[in-house]
Design a protein around this motif. Structure first.
Motif, PDB file in Angstrom:
ATOM      1  N   ASP A 112       0.831  -1.211   0.000  1.00  0.00           N
ATOM      2  CA  ASP A 112       0.000   0.000   0.000  1.00  0.00           C
ATOM      3  C   ASP A 112       0.865   1.260   0.000  1.00  0.00           C
ATOM      4  O   ASP A 112       0.591   2.218  -0.726  1.00  0.00           O
ATOM      5  CB  ASP A 112      -0.939   0.025   1.208  1.00  0.00           C
ATOM      6  CG  ASP A 112      -2.045  -1.011   1.130  1.00  0.00           C
ATOM      7  OD1 ASP A 112      -2.274  -1.573   0.027  1.00  0.00           O
ATOM      8  OD2 ASP A 112      -2.680  -1.270   2.170  1.00  0.00           O
ATOM      9  N   ILE A 113       1.896   1.263   0.821  1.00  0.00           N
ATOM     10  CA  ILE A 113       2.774   2.439   0.916  1.00  0.00           C
ATOM     11  C   ILE A 113       3.568   2.607  -0.371  1.00  0.00           C
ATOM     12  O   ILE A 113       3.667   3.710  -0.915  1.00  0.00           O
ATOM     13  CB  ILE A 113       3.683   2.337   2.154  1.00  0.00           C
ATOM     14  CG1 ILE A 113       2.837   2.472   3.423  1.00  0.00           C
ATOM     15  CG2 ILE A 113       4.794   3.380   2.117  1.00  0.00           C
ATOM     16  CD1 ILE A 113       3.563   2.165   4.720  1.00  0.00           C
ATOM     17  N   LYS A 114       4.106   1.508  -0.887  1.00  0.00           N
ATOM     18  CA  LYS A 114       4.867   1.583  -2.137  1.00  0.00           C
ATOM     19  C   LYS A 114       3.987   2.100  -3.272  1.00  0.00           C
ATOM     20  O   LYS A 114       4.427   2.888  -4.106  1.00  0.00           O
ATOM     21  CB  LYS A 114       5.450   0.211  -2.473  1.00  0.00           C
ATOM     22  CG  LYS A 114       6.402   0.244  -3.645  1.00  0.00           C
ATOM     23  CD  LYS A 114       7.001  -1.130  -3.899  1.00  0.00           C
ATOM     24  CE  LYS A 114       7.698  -1.173  -5.231  1.00  0.00           C
ATOM     25  NZ  LYS A 114       7.926  -2.529  -5.701  1.00  0.00           N
ATOM     26  N   THR A 115       2.716   1.684  -3.294  1.00  0.00           N
ATOM     27  CA  THR A 115       1.781   2.149  -4.321  1.00  0.00           C
ATOM     28  C   THR A 115       1.618   3.666  -4.274  1.00  0.00           C
ATOM     29  O   THR A 115       1.512   4.317  -5.327  1.00  0.00           O
ATOM     30  CB  THR A 115       0.414   1.442  -4.169  1.00  0.00           C
ATOM     31  OG1 THR A 115       0.609   0.044  -4.388  1.00  0.00           O
ATOM     32  CG2 THR A 115      -0.611   1.978  -5.153  1.00  0.00           C
ATOM     33  N   GLN A 116       1.600   4.244  -3.078  1.00  0.00           N
ATOM     34  CA  GLN A 116       1.519   5.710  -2.949  1.00  0.00           C
ATOM     35  C   GLN A 116       2.673   6.378  -3.701  1.00  0.00           C
ATOM     36  O   GLN A 116       2.479   7.368  -4.408  1.00  0.00           O
ATOM     37  CB  GLN A 116       1.537   6.129  -1.481  1.00  0.00           C
ATOM     38  CG  GLN A 116       0.311   5.756  -0.700  1.00  0.00           C
ATOM     39  CD  GLN A 116      -0.900   6.577  -1.117  1.00  0.00           C
ATOM     40  OE1 GLN A 116      -0.841   7.791  -1.249  1.00  0.00           O
ATOM     41  NE2 GLN A 116      -2.013   5.893  -1.326  1.00  0.00           N
ATOM     42  N   PHE A 117       3.870   5.825  -3.565  1.00  0.00           N
ATOM     43  CA  PHE A 117       5.047   6.402  -4.226  1.00  0.00           C
ATOM     44  C   PHE A 117       5.079   6.073  -5.715  1.00  0.00           C
ATOM     45  O   PHE A 117       5.504   6.905  -6.520  1.00  0.00           O
ATOM     46  CB  PHE A 117       6.327   5.957  -3.513  1.00  0.00           C
ATOM     47  CG  PHE A 117       6.482   6.612  -2.171  1.00  0.00           C
ATOM     48  CD1 PHE A 117       6.969   7.905  -2.072  1.00  0.00           C
ATOM     49  CD2 PHE A 117       6.074   5.958  -1.019  1.00  0.00           C
ATOM     50  CE1 PHE A 117       7.072   8.530  -0.839  1.00  0.00           C
ATOM     51  CE2 PHE A 117       6.173   6.574   0.223  1.00  0.00           C
ATOM     52  CZ  PHE A 117       6.673   7.868   0.308  1.00  0.00           C
ATOM     53  N   GLU A 118       4.624   4.886  -6.099  1.00  0.00           N
ATOM     54  CA  GLU A 118       4.552   4.547  -7.521  1.00  0.00           C
ATOM     55  C   GLU A 118       3.660   5.541  -8.262  1.00  0.00           C
ATOM     56  O   GLU A 118       4.020   6.042  -9.332  1.00  0.00           O
ATOM     57  CB  GLU A 118       4.013   3.125  -7.713  1.00  0.00           C
ATOM     58  CG  GLU A 118       4.978   2.047  -7.298  1.00  0.00           C
ATOM     59  CD  GLU A 118       4.350   0.658  -7.291  1.00  0.00           C
ATOM     60  OE1 GLU A 118       3.099   0.533  -7.281  1.00  0.00           O
ATOM     61  OE2 GLU A 118       5.120  -0.320  -7.261  1.00  0.00           O
ATOM     62  N   LYS A 119       2.476   5.820  -7.698  1.00  0.00           N
ATOM     63  CA  LYS A 119       1.534   6.747  -8.340  1.00  0.00           C
ATOM     64  C   LYS A 119       2.112   8.158  -8.391  1.00  0.00           C
ATOM     65  O   LYS A 119       1.944   8.871  -9.389  1.00  0.00           O
ATOM     66  CB  LYS A 119       0.194   6.737  -7.595  1.00  0.00           C
ATOM     67  CG  LYS A 119      -0.558   5.428  -7.727  1.00  0.00           C
ATOM     68  CD  LYS A 119      -1.976   5.460  -7.180  1.00  0.00           C
ATOM     69  CE  LYS A 119      -2.063   5.842  -5.740  1.00  0.00           C
ATOM     70  NZ  LYS A 119      -3.428   5.740  -5.177  1.00  0.00           N
ATOM     71  N   LEU A 120       2.778   8.546  -7.346  1.00  0.00           N
ATOM     72  CA  LEU A 120       3.361   9.892  -7.279  1.00  0.00           C
ATOM     73  C   LEU A 120       4.479  10.061  -8.306  1.00  0.00           C
ATOM     74  O   LEU A 120       4.526  11.061  -9.034  1.00  0.00           O
ATOM     75  CB  LEU A 120       3.885  10.122  -5.860  1.00  0.00           C
ATOM     76  CG  LEU A 120       4.320  11.504  -5.456  1.00  0.00           C
ATOM     77  CD1 LEU A 120       3.247  12.548  -5.717  1.00  0.00           C
ATOM     78  CD2 LEU A 120       4.702  11.502  -3.982  1.00  0.00           C
ATOM     79  N   ILE A 121       5.361   9.092  -8.397  1.00  0.00           N
ATOM     80  CA  ILE A 121       6.467   9.157  -9.362  1.00  0.00           C
ATOM     81  C   ILE A 121       5.928   9.108 -10.788  1.00  0.00           C
ATOM     82  O   ILE A 121       6.392   9.858 -11.655  1.00  0.00           O
ATOM     83  CB  ILE A 121       7.487   8.032  -9.088  1.00  0.00           C
ATOM     84  CG1 ILE A 121       8.237   8.330  -7.775  1.00  0.00           C
ATOM     85  CG2 ILE A 121       8.460   7.863 -10.251  1.00  0.00           C
ATOM     86  CD1 ILE A 121       9.075   7.178  -7.244  1.00  0.00           C
ATOM     87  N   LEU A 122       4.937   8.260 -11.041  1.00  0.00           N
ATOM     88  CA  LEU A 122       4.334   8.199 -12.379  1.00  0.00           C
ATOM     89  C   LEU A 122       3.728   9.550 -12.757  1.00  0.00           C
ATOM     90  O   LEU A 122       3.919  10.032 -13.878  1.00  0.00           O
ATOM     91  CB  LEU A 122       3.267   7.106 -12.430  1.00  0.00           C
ATOM     92  CG  LEU A 122       2.522   6.974 -13.762  1.00  0.00           C
ATOM     93  CD1 LEU A 122       3.484   6.613 -14.887  1.00  0.00           C
ATOM     94  CD2 LEU A 122       1.405   5.945 -13.652  1.00  0.00           C
ATOM     95  N   LYS A 123       3.022  10.173 -11.822  1.00  0.00           N
ATOM     96  CA  LYS A 123       2.420  11.486 -12.081  1.00  0.00           C
ATOM     97  C   LYS A 123       3.500  12.514 -12.431  1.00  0.00           C
ATOM     98  O   LYS A 123       3.336  13.305 -13.361  1.00  0.00           O
ATOM     99  CB  LYS A 123       1.623  11.931 -10.855  1.00  0.00           C
ATOM    100  CG  LYS A 123       0.880  13.216 -11.019  1.00  0.00           C
ATOM    101  CD  LYS A 123      -0.387  12.994 -11.796  1.00  0.00           C
ATOM    102  CE  LYS A 123      -1.332  14.131 -11.583  1.00  0.00           C
ATOM    103  NZ  LYS A 123      -2.706  13.753 -11.666  1.00  0.00           N
ATOM    104  N   ALA A 124       4.620  12.495 -11.695  1.00  0.00           N
ATOM    105  CA  ALA A 124       5.716  13.427 -11.967  1.00  0.00           C
ATOM    106  C   ALA A 124       6.334  13.158 -13.341  1.00  0.00           C
ATOM    107  O   ALA A 124       6.646  14.094 -14.079  1.00  0.00           O
ATOM    108  CB  ALA A 124       6.781  13.329 -10.878  1.00  0.00           C
TER     109      ALA A 124
END
Length: 182
Positions: A112-124
């Motif tokens: 769940d936590i890693k997914t938060q960062f995956e989505k954030l990096i993809l957005k960037a």
């Protein structure tokens, strides 16, 4: 072309100062502050961080679904300070008995936590912006004696590895001095 940059190091190593200096010549910055006031000491730390950064930067305070939050800003540079505090906040978002947590639940929490960062990096990446993240290096110390601390260390370590693998540049800060790792 936008860059993803990870800045890591120990406590009080100069990570935030180094990261802020990356954007010292621009006012076009969204500063994502992940800390929340939990006591007087944390309030004082947050105030010092606010006082040290460019007052013309836009600040967003939060730690969850940040990929959605950054979509509300027309900005080319983002500085997230700090990944490890964000992880802490995400770990305590739900009430969990960390003394009795199962390995399966730890794996779910990490995902769940890693997914938060995956989505954030993809957005960037999709937005083609410069994205700097500050994190604590947690793997250089002793193995913690209690389970909560070990779970935190493990999750933070895995998230740091993931972010570093996705970053264009990675810096380790020690005694205020940067060492470029990638």
């Amino acid at each position: 072309m936008g860059k993803i940059i990870l800045v890591t190091g120990g406590s009080r190593s100069g990570k935030s100062t180094f990261a802020e200096n990356i954007f010292k010549d621009t006012d076009d910055v969204l500063y994502i502050a992940t800390a929340i006031v939990t006591d007087e000491e944390m309030g004082d730390r947050i105030k010092k961080h606010i006082d040290s950064r460019n007052a013309r930067w836009t600040t967003f305070e939060g730690f969850y679904d940040l990929d959605k939050a950054i979509g509300n800003y027309d900005i080319n540079n983002i500085l997230l300070d700090c990944v490890t505090i964000m992880i802490t906040n995400l770990m305590f978002k739900e009430k969990i008995d960390f003394d009795k947590i199962s390995m399966g639940k730890i794996d779910e929490l990490l995902d769940d936590i890693k997914t938060q960062f995956e989505k954030l990096i993809l957005k960037a990446r999709v937005a083609n912006i410069n994205f700097v993240m500050v994190t604590n290096e947690v793997g250089s110390g002793l193995v913690p004696e209690n389970k909560l601390s070990r779970v935190f260390r493990d999750i933070a370590g895995f998230v740091n590895q993931y972010i570093a693998s996705q970053s264009d540049e990675v810096y380790l800060i020690s005694c205020g001095l940067p060492l470029k790792l990638k």
